[in-house]
Design an enzyme around this catalytic site. Structure first.
Site, PDB file in Angstrom:
ATOM      1  N   ALA A  49       2.796  -7.312  -5.298  1.00 45.65           N
ATOM      2  CA  ALA A  49       2.774  -5.855  -5.376  1.00 45.65           C
ATOM      3  C   ALA A  49       2.108  -5.174  -4.191  1.00 45.65           C
ATOM      4  O   ALA A  49       1.817  -3.987  -4.257  1.00 45.65           O
ATOM      5  CB  ALA A  49       2.068  -5.434  -6.669  1.00 45.65           C
ATOM      6  N   ASN A  72      -3.903 -10.148  -8.968  1.00 47.92           N
ATOM      7  CA  ASN A  72      -3.336 -11.105  -8.027  1.00 47.92           C
ATOM      8  C   ASN A  72      -3.233 -10.519  -6.618  1.00 47.92           C
ATOM      9  O   ASN A  72      -3.213 -11.258  -5.631  1.00 47.92           O
ATOM     10  CB  ASN A  72      -1.958 -11.568  -8.505  1.00 47.92           C
ATOM     11  N   HIS A  99      -2.762   0.410  -5.277  1.00 48.39           N
ATOM     12  CA  HIS A  99      -3.550  -0.524  -4.470  1.00 48.39           C
ATOM     13  C   HIS A  99      -3.750   0.088  -3.093  1.00 48.39           C
ATOM     14  O   HIS A  99      -2.777   0.479  -2.433  1.00 48.39           O
ATOM     15  CB  HIS A  99      -2.838  -1.872  -4.315  1.00 48.39           C
TER      16      HIS A  99
END
Length: 267
Positions: free
Chosen positions: A119, A188, A218
């Site tokens: 991602a 992750n 993020h």
């Protein structure tokens, strides 16, 4: 392996990631790769596009295993997959923040281990910058819905603070070595950034719960003697599993395409 060889792929985990990956393989959307089996401890039903088999049989049938079931699979089966001569594509990169496990996987073989960035973007640029010298500072801030971050180790005070939050609440801060262990299904990205940077302890991670986070966000910030970098992504969570962003299985499919020898793409 010649370009005419078709990769025989087994998918481990038939959840939010595995189902998208397996379906695309079964429909022939990844040139040079075919789905031959699925490994999962739950019944798949008649609609599954390939045979459900035990792990041991998958190692006999496949030359590439896609892990889409969590860090525990990498810990329990990673070495055995590689020792059998089968390659392993890891989606749950958080498992690789365990130095001992990472060392054992690198020493195992003749199968090879690969990981997907999932991602987050910009990992190739971080790797390039790192090749010129160590980065001085790397920070990752991950913001998700509170419910997707709840963990068994949390005490009642923290859970209450998360559940009653009206704005962003910091849940944990630490390094990329510490945080993925505490949030095995949700961080992750921290491990992927650390693997690109080459140092688990350099990457500082902040996990934030936000009841208004309709997207998983993020933010990666890095700096070193040769430059400064900032990447920000905001993904729609998967409707079936909000802890996973919708883009993750498509990142896995892109990695599969590269491993299967697809040409004409940026690597």
């Amino acid at each position: 392996m010649s370009s005419s060889t078709v990769r025989k792929v087994g998918v481990v985990g038939w959840g939010a990631i595995g189902r998208v990956v397996g379906t695309a393989l079964a429909e022939g959307r990844i040139a040079g790769a075919e789905l031959v089996c699925i490994v999962d401890n739950r019944p798949l039903g008649e609609a599954a596009p390939a045979r459900q088999v035990p792990f041991e049989e998958a190692l006999e049938l496949c030359d590439l295993i896609v892990e889409a079931a969590g860090q525990g699979v990498v810990r329990e089966w990673g070495e055995r997959i590689l020792d059998s001569g089968t390659d392993l594509l890891v989606a749950s990169t958080g498992a690789l923040t365990d130095d001992e496990l990472g060392g054992r996987l690198l020493a195992a073989g003749p199968g090879r281990v690969y990981f997907t960035g999932g991602a987050v973007g910009g990992l190739d640029l971080l790797q390039a910058a790192r090749s010129m010298g160590p980065l001085d500072e790397v920070r990752l801030t991950t913001t998700k819905l509170p419910a997707t971050l709840e963990q068994p180790w949390m005490d009642e005070e923290l859970l209450t603070r998360m559940r009653n939050a009206t704005g962003p609440v910091e849940i944990m801060s630490g390094t990329a070595r510490d945080v993925p262990v505490k949030f095995p299904k949700s961080t992750n990205v921290a491990a992927s950034v650390a693997l690109a940077v080459g140092d688990l302890d350099t990457v500082r991670v902040q996990v934030v719960a936000d009841p208004a986070a309709d997207r998983t966000r993020h933010v990666v910030e890095a700096s070193g003697p040769h430059g400064a970098y900032r990447f920000e992504v905001a993904h729609r969570p998967d409707p079936g599993n909000p802890a996973t962003s919708q883009v993750v299985p498509h990142a896995v499919l892109r990695s599969l395409g590269a491993l299967a020898g697809r040409t004409g793409q940026i690597l």
